[in-house]
Design a protein around this motif. Sequence first.
Motif, PDB file in Angstrom:
ATOM      1  N   LYS A 535       0.834  -1.200   0.000  1.00 48.21           N
ATOM      2  CA  LYS A 535       0.000   0.000   0.000  1.00 48.21           C
ATOM      3  C   LYS A 535       0.871   1.252   0.000  1.00 48.21           C
ATOM      4  O   LYS A 535       1.953   1.276   0.594  1.00 48.21           O
ATOM      5  N   SER A 536       0.361   2.301  -0.653  1.00 54.10           N
ATOM      6  CA  SER A 536       1.145   3.532  -0.731  1.00 54.10           C
ATOM      7  C   SER A 536       0.279   4.790  -0.794  1.00 54.10           C
ATOM      8  O   SER A 536       0.813   5.883  -0.913  1.00 54.10           O
ATOM      9  N   LYS A 537      -1.053   4.653  -0.714  1.00 55.67           N
ATOM     10  CA  LYS A 537      -1.937   5.814  -0.851  1.00 55.67           C
ATOM     11  C   LYS A 537      -2.931   5.855   0.298  1.00 55.67           C
ATOM     12  O   LYS A 537      -3.335   4.812   0.820  1.00 55.67           O
ATOM     13  N   ILE A 538      -3.334   7.063   0.651  1.00 57.88           N
ATOM     14  CA  ILE A 538      -4.332   7.263   1.699  1.00 57.88           C
ATOM     15  C   ILE A 538      -5.480   8.082   1.123  1.00 57.88           C
ATOM     16  O   ILE A 538      -5.267   8.998   0.331  1.00 57.88           O
ATOM     17  N   LEU A 539      -6.700   7.721   1.508  1.00 56.58           N
ATOM     18  CA  LEU A 539      -7.887   8.448   1.083  1.00 56.58           C
ATOM     19  C   LEU A 539      -8.777   8.671   2.294  1.00 56.58           C
ATOM     20  O   LEU A 539      -9.016   7.752   3.074  1.00 56.58           O
ATOM     21  N   ILE A 540      -9.239   9.911   2.467  1.00 56.80           N
ATOM     22  CA  ILE A 540     -10.168  10.250   3.542  1.00 56.80           C
ATOM     23  C   ILE A 540     -11.505  10.619   2.905  1.00 56.80           C
ATOM     24  O   ILE A 540     -11.579  11.530   2.076  1.00 56.80           O
ATOM     25  N   THR A 541     -12.539   9.885   3.271  1.00 56.42           N
ATOM     26  CA  THR A 541     -13.878  10.173   2.749  1.00 56.42           C
ATOM     27  C   THR A 541     -14.785  10.643   3.878  1.00 56.42           C
ATOM     28  O   THR A 541     -14.510  10.414   5.060  1.00 56.42           O
ATOM     29  N   GLU A 542     -15.870  11.307   3.505  1.00 50.64           N
ATOM     30  CA  GLU A 542     -16.905  11.687   4.466  1.00 50.64           C
ATOM     31  C   GLU A 542     -18.158  10.902   4.123  1.00 50.64           C
ATOM     32  O   GLU A 542     -18.757  11.094   3.059  1.00 50.64           O
ATOM     33  N   GLU A 543     -18.545   9.992   5.024  1.00 50.24           N
ATOM     34  CA  GLU A 543     -19.669   9.100   4.736  1.00 50.24           C
ATOM     35  C   GLU A 543     -20.524   8.901   5.980  1.00 50.24           C
ATOM     36  O   GLU A 543     -20.172   9.346   7.078  1.00 50.24           O
ATOM     37  N   SER A 544     -21.591   8.186   5.801  1.00 53.17           N
ATOM     38  CA  SER A 544     -22.583   8.024   6.856  1.00 53.17           C
ATOM     39  C   SER A 544     -22.042   7.188   8.014  1.00 53.17           C
ATOM     40  O   SER A 544     -21.311   6.222   7.817  1.00 53.17           O
ATOM     41  N   ILE A 545     -22.430   7.580   9.229  1.00 54.01           N
ATOM     42  CA  ILE A 545     -22.055   6.805  10.415  1.00 54.01           C
ATOM     43  C   ILE A 545     -22.835   5.503  10.471  1.00 54.01           C
ATOM     44  O   ILE A 545     -22.298   4.454  10.834  1.00 54.01           O
ATOM     45  N   PRO A 566       5.468   9.419  -3.283  1.00 54.05           N
ATOM     46  CA  PRO A 566       5.841   9.700  -4.680  1.00 54.05           C
ATOM     47  C   PRO A 566       6.371   8.459  -5.396  1.00 54.05           C
ATOM     48  O   PRO A 566       7.154   7.692  -4.851  1.00 54.05           O
ATOM     49  N   GLN A 567       5.918   8.292  -6.650  1.00 50.27           N
ATOM     50  CA  GLN A 567       6.250   7.095  -7.413  1.00 50.27           C
ATOM     51  C   GLN A 567       6.852   7.411  -8.777  1.00 50.27           C
ATOM     52  O   GLN A 567       6.935   6.531  -9.638  1.00 50.27           O
ATOM     53  N   ASP A 568       7.288   8.646  -8.994  1.00 45.19           N
ATOM     54  CA  ASP A 568       8.000   8.975 -10.226  1.00 45.19           C
ATOM     55  C   ASP A 568       9.444   8.524 -10.098  1.00 45.19           C
ATOM     56  O   ASP A 568      10.102   8.782  -9.083  1.00 45.19           O
ATOM     57  N   ALA A 569       9.949   7.872 -11.130  1.00 47.37           N
ATOM     58  CA  ALA A 569      11.304   7.324 -11.084  1.00 47.37           C
ATOM     59  C   ALA A 569      12.346   8.409 -11.311  1.00 47.37           C
ATOM     60  O   ALA A 569      12.147   9.343 -12.084  1.00 47.37           O
ATOM     61  N   SER A 570      13.469   8.254 -10.620  1.00 52.77           N
ATOM     62  CA  SER A 570      14.595   9.165 -10.805  1.00 52.77           C
ATOM     63  C   SER A 570      15.318   8.832 -12.109  1.00 52.77           C
ATOM     64  O   SER A 570      15.383   7.674 -12.526  1.00 52.77           O
ATOM     65  N   LYS A 575      14.673   4.536 -10.006  1.00 53.19           N
ATOM     66  CA  LYS A 575      13.833   4.097  -8.890  1.00 53.19           C
ATOM     67  C   LYS A 575      13.099   5.310  -8.324  1.00 53.19           C
ATOM     68  O   LYS A 575      13.602   6.436  -8.353  1.00 53.19           O
ATOM     69  N   SER A 576      11.928   5.038  -7.780  1.00 53.13           N
ATOM     70  CA  SER A 576      11.137   6.094  -7.156  1.00 53.13           C
ATOM     71  C   SER A 576      11.393   6.112  -5.656  1.00 53.13           C
ATOM     72  O   SER A 576      12.040   5.222  -5.098  1.00 53.13           O
ATOM     73  N   GLN A 577      10.852   7.125  -5.010  1.00 52.47           N
ATOM     74  CA  GLN A 577      10.947   7.179  -3.556  1.00 52.47           C
ATOM     75  C   GLN A 577      10.278   5.957  -2.929  1.00 52.47           C
ATOM     76  O   GLN A 577      10.792   5.377  -1.961  1.00 52.47           O
ATOM     77  N   LEU A 578       9.137   5.532  -3.485  1.00 53.47           N
ATOM     78  CA  LEU A 578       8.457   4.352  -2.976  1.00 53.47           C
ATOM     79  C   LEU A 578       9.336   3.114  -3.112  1.00 53.47           C
ATOM     80  O   LEU A 578       9.388   2.268  -2.208  1.00 53.47           O
ATOM     81  N   ASP A 579      10.044   2.979  -4.248  1.00 57.12           N
ATOM     82  CA  ASP A 579      10.938   1.841  -4.444  1.00 57.12           C
ATOM     83  C   ASP A 579      11.989   1.782  -3.345  1.00 57.12           C
ATOM     84  O   ASP A 579      12.229   0.740  -2.728  1.00 57.12           O
ATOM     85  N   SER A 690      20.487   8.038  -0.120  1.00 57.45           N
ATOM     86  CA  SER A 690      20.808   8.931  -1.232  1.00 57.45           C
ATOM     87  C   SER A 690      19.731   8.869  -2.302  1.00 57.45           C
ATOM     88  O   SER A 690      19.353   9.886  -2.890  1.00 57.45           O
ATOM     89  N   GLY A 691      19.227   7.653  -2.563  1.00 58.16           N
ATOM     90  CA  GLY A 691      18.186   7.500  -3.572  1.00 58.16           C
ATOM     91  C   GLY A 691      16.902   8.207  -3.204  1.00 58.16           C
ATOM     92  O   GLY A 691      16.231   8.801  -4.063  1.00 58.16           O
ATOM     93  N   ILE A 692      16.531   8.170  -1.916  1.00 58.36           N
ATOM     94  CA  ILE A 692      15.321   8.864  -1.478  1.00 58.36           C
ATOM     95  C   ILE A 692      15.466  10.362  -1.705  1.00 58.36           C
ATOM     96  O   ILE A 692      14.528  11.043  -2.141  1.00 58.36           O
ATOM     97  N   VAL A 693      16.646  10.895  -1.426  1.00 56.19           N
ATOM     98  CA  VAL A 693      16.878  12.328  -1.564  1.00 56.19           C
ATOM     99  C   VAL A 693      16.809  12.771  -3.016  1.00 56.19           C
ATOM    100  O   VAL A 693      16.265  13.833  -3.340  1.00 56.19           O
ATOM    101  N   GLN A 694      17.352  11.961  -3.932  1.00 58.49           N
ATOM    102  CA  GLN A 694      17.389  12.392  -5.318  1.00 58.49           C
ATOM    103  C   GLN A 694      16.132  12.001  -6.093  1.00 58.49           C
ATOM    104  O   GLN A 694      15.935  12.438  -7.228  1.00 58.49           O
ATOM    105  N   ALA A 695      15.244  11.221  -5.487  1.00 57.26           N
ATOM    106  CA  ALA A 695      14.010  10.839  -6.169  1.00 57.26           C
ATOM    107  C   ALA A 695      13.058  12.019  -6.239  1.00 57.26           C
ATOM    108  O   ALA A 695      12.984  12.829  -5.307  1.00 57.26           O
ATOM    109  N   PRO A 696      12.292  12.157  -7.328  1.00 57.96           N
ATOM    110  CA  PRO A 696      11.306  13.241  -7.430  1.00 57.96           C
ATOM    111  C   PRO A 696      10.302  13.181  -6.281  1.00 57.96           C
ATOM    112  O   PRO A 696       9.869  12.102  -5.878  1.00 57.96           O
ATOM    113  N   GLY A 697       9.959  14.346  -5.764  1.00 63.53           N
ATOM    114  CA  GLY A 697       8.970  14.424  -4.703  1.00 63.53           C
ATOM    115  C   GLY A 697       9.550  14.475  -3.305  1.00 63.53           C
ATOM    116  O   GLY A 697       8.799  14.589  -2.338  1.00 63.53           O
ATOM    117  N   ALA A 698      10.885  14.380  -3.158  1.00 59.64           N
ATOM    118  CA  ALA A 698      11.483  14.458  -1.825  1.00 59.64           C
ATOM    119  C   ALA A 698      11.237  15.838  -1.231  1.00 59.64           C
ATOM    120  O   ALA A 698      11.428  16.853  -1.897  1.00 59.64           O
TER     121      ALA A 698
END
Length: 802
Positions: A535-545, A566-570, A575-579, A690-698
Motif C-alpha cells: 500500500k502507498s496511498k491514503i484516502l479520507i472520505t466523508e460518509e454516513s455513520i 511519490p512514485q515517479d522514477a529518478s 527508482k522512485s521514492q516508494l521503491d 541517497s536514492g530517497i533524496v534524489q528521487a522526485p517528490g522528496a
Amino acid sequence: MDREEPKQLGKYILHERLGQGGMAEVWKAFDPQLMRFVAIKILHADLRTTPDFMSRFLREGQAIASLRHSNIVQIHDIHVSTPDQEDALAYMVMDYIEGQTLADYIRQTARIGQFPSPVEIVNLLASISQAIDYAHQNGIIHRDIKPANILLDHRNTSQNPMGEPILTDFGIMKMVGAEALTTTGTSLGTPLYISPELVQGQTGSASSDIYSLGIVLYEICTGTPPFRGETYYAIMLQHVRATPPPPSLINQRMPAALDDVIKHCLAKEPGQRFTKAASLTIALAQAFQVPIPDQLRSTLLEERTLLPQPDPGPKEKPNHDVHIPPSLNEFPKQPESKTRTSVQPVEAVVAPQYNYETQPHFTPDWLPSGSAPTVVAPTQPQLNPPTTPVSSSIYTIPPIQANRHAPKHQPARRWSLLVTSAAVLLICFVLLERFSNLIPGNATPNTISSGTTVGQVSFFSTRQPDAADNLGLSDGIKVQLQNLPRPAEGNTYYAWLEDNQPEDPVILLGPLHLTGGTATVTYQDPQRSNLLATKSKILITEESINPPPSTPTPDTTYWRYSGTIPQDASKSDHKSQLDHLRHLLANEPSLNKVGLAGGIDYWFLTDIEQLQKTAVHIKDQQNNGITRQDLTNILYYLDGPCAQRENTNTRLPTMPDHPTIGSTTRVSLLDCNQSPLAEGHVTHIGNHLSGIVQAPGATATQIKQAGEIHTQLAMIHVWLKNIQQDIQQLSNLSNKKLLAAQTLRNDLVQQSTYALNGHTDPKTHVYQPGAIQLCNQIEQLASININPYTSTSTSTSTSTNH
C-alpha cells in the motif's frame, strides 16, 4: 464477528470499532440513558462456544466489576446470553478513556531515545503500582500486564503529564480460560511480557504481574524489551532461561542501582521478586535518588527491606566510561526533537553513492557541511580498547527572540473592546456552523485550499511476530490531521489505505476520532503483515455513520483528503521514492536472491542484535573454546564470507558453529567483496538514503531526516569497526591472556551495545542513536503528506520496480 456488524447492542448505540484482537473487539458506544460514551468489549463467537464459558465469564466478570480504583477501568455492565439462545453474546461495558496507550507513548519517546525524566518514570509507576496492589488485595491477578493494556487518560494530567495511567483487561485471561485460548490460538499473556511460570504452564500469581511490570519498566528506561526474537517460542524461551542485559548498559543515563531493581523484578523464581508493586516503585525512586511519592509512604513504613540483600563480595561492573551525575532528578538535556512540518516538495538533488569502507571521510552534497562524524581508521592491534569519538549535536534550533518593539501595556478600554469583538465573532461562527449542519445529507464543503498539508500518515512496527511468522514490520499505521471542519450531521470521516492497482483490496483503517478539529486513527494489521509492501496511498472520505461503509464511496464529491508516496522514477537510478522505501522497509530484491526475505533495515537490526547478544555471552565466559567460537560468530555478522579469509592466520575457528549464521550473513553488516552482494547493509542503507533524496517528490523535511540518519549510520559504522578491531586483538591471544583480557571483553560489549542502543557522550551529554532508533527513523521517512482531494489526486505516477 461472525455476522453483519451490529448497529446497536442492547441499549447501547455502537459508534465505531476502536480495536480488534485475538479474543475480542472493542467498540466506542453511547449510553442513551446516562447520556455518556462507553467502551464495549465483545468476545469473539468462537470463545462463546467453549464449554462453561458463559458461567465463567459471568463469575469472573462480577469479581472484576467489584474493583473500584481510580487507575483501573471501571466495569459498568456485563452481559452473557443463556445457553438456549441461538445467537449467544458475551460482552462487558466499561469507561471510555480518551487518550493513547502506554505502548504508543513508549514508541514516541523511549523507542527513539527521548526518555522521560526519573521523576516522571517514578510517578507513572506509582499510579500503576497502586492499581496492581489494590487488585491483588482483592484477589484479582491481571496476568497480561503490558503497555497496550495501560491507557493514558489525557483529561487527567495533574500527576502524570503523559496522562494518568488506567489499567484495562484485568483478569481477562482467567475469564476466557486456558481451553478457549488454545482453541483460538491465543497465548496466555503476551510473549514480550509473559512471566517464566506462565510460559511453563503454571498458574499465575501476584508475582507474575510484578515480573510483567518489570518488563514494562525495562522498556520505558531503555526503549526496548529485554527479550526479543523472531518467533513466539524464541521469546518465551528467553524468559525461562536468559538473563537480560542490565538497563544501564543499554541506556548509560540510567544509574547502576536501577540494574538491581530490574534484576529482582525479573527473577526467574517468583519468590525472589518484590512482594508488592509499590515496593518496586519505592526501590525505583531510591535508585533514581528522587522523592518517594507521598501515596507510597505507607508501604515504606510497612516494609523495612525493599530489595533482597546482595551477595557479599566484590562485584565487577562493566566499563561503561560514562559519568553518572550525583543527582538524577533530571536527565541530561535531549537534542531538540525533529518534528516534521508541513512542507512542499523541493527540487530533487543528485546525491552521490556513499561507500562507508572506501570513503570514511566523504560527506554527501546533500548533507550539511561539517555534520559527518570523524571515523576512526583501523590501527594495528593493541591491548587497549579503541577510543570512539562521538560527534556533537548536528542541528540546532535558534532561540525565538522576543519582539523588542511590542508595547508593554495596552489600554484597558482597547483590550475590553477586542475581547468583546472576538466573543461576538466566535458566537456567530458557531451558530453559522451548527445551522449549516442541520441540513441532513449535506456534506461539509472542503474550505481548505488544495495546496495545504492538513496532516500526515506514518507507518510503525509492532515487532510482535504472529503464529505464521509474520514479523510485525511496518504493520501499523497512524493518521493525524489538523484543522478539519466538522462533517455533516450523521456523517464522519473514514480513512482508507490503498495502492495504485485497482484490483488490490482497499483497507479500512477506521473512522477518524475528531476532537476540536484534530482527527486521528491508529490501525494495526491483524495478521502483522507489512502494509508498506503493498500500500502507498491514503484516502479520507466523508460518509454516513450508520450504516458504516465497507468500501470507499465511488462518489468523489465525498472524497475529502488524499496523499501518496511519490512514485515517479529518478533519472539517475530509475527508482522512485516508494521503491527505495520498500527496499529498506519491506522487500529488497538483492537480498531475496540469497534467501533473505524482508527489507534491509530488518537484517541490519537483526544482525546487530545477534552480535550484541554474542558479545554479552563472551564477557564472562571462562571456556576459551566457546569464547573463540563466539568471536568467529561475531566476525561473520560483521564480514560475512570474508570472515573465513580473515580467520586463516588466527587462533579462531574458520566457520560459525550454526548453519543459520552462515546463511543469514551471506550479506553482512560491513562490505565484503566475496559476498554475492559486495555492499554490506550499512553501505546499502546509505545508498538508499541517497536514492530517497534524489528521487522526485522528496521534501525538505525528508532531505533533512535522511541527512541525520546518514550521520547516525556513519557513527554506527565507527562502532562496528571498533568491534572488528577488538576481535583482531583478542583473536591471537594465548589462552592465558584471553582469559585475563577483561578490558577488551568489556569494550566488546560496550561497543556492540552502543551500536544497538546508542550512546550518550559523557562530555557533551549528546545522545547518538543506535540501530534500534535508526531503524525507527528510517520508518518515519515513509510518511505521506495529506492534502485536500482534487481531481488530479487520482493520477497515477509511473514507478519502476527494481
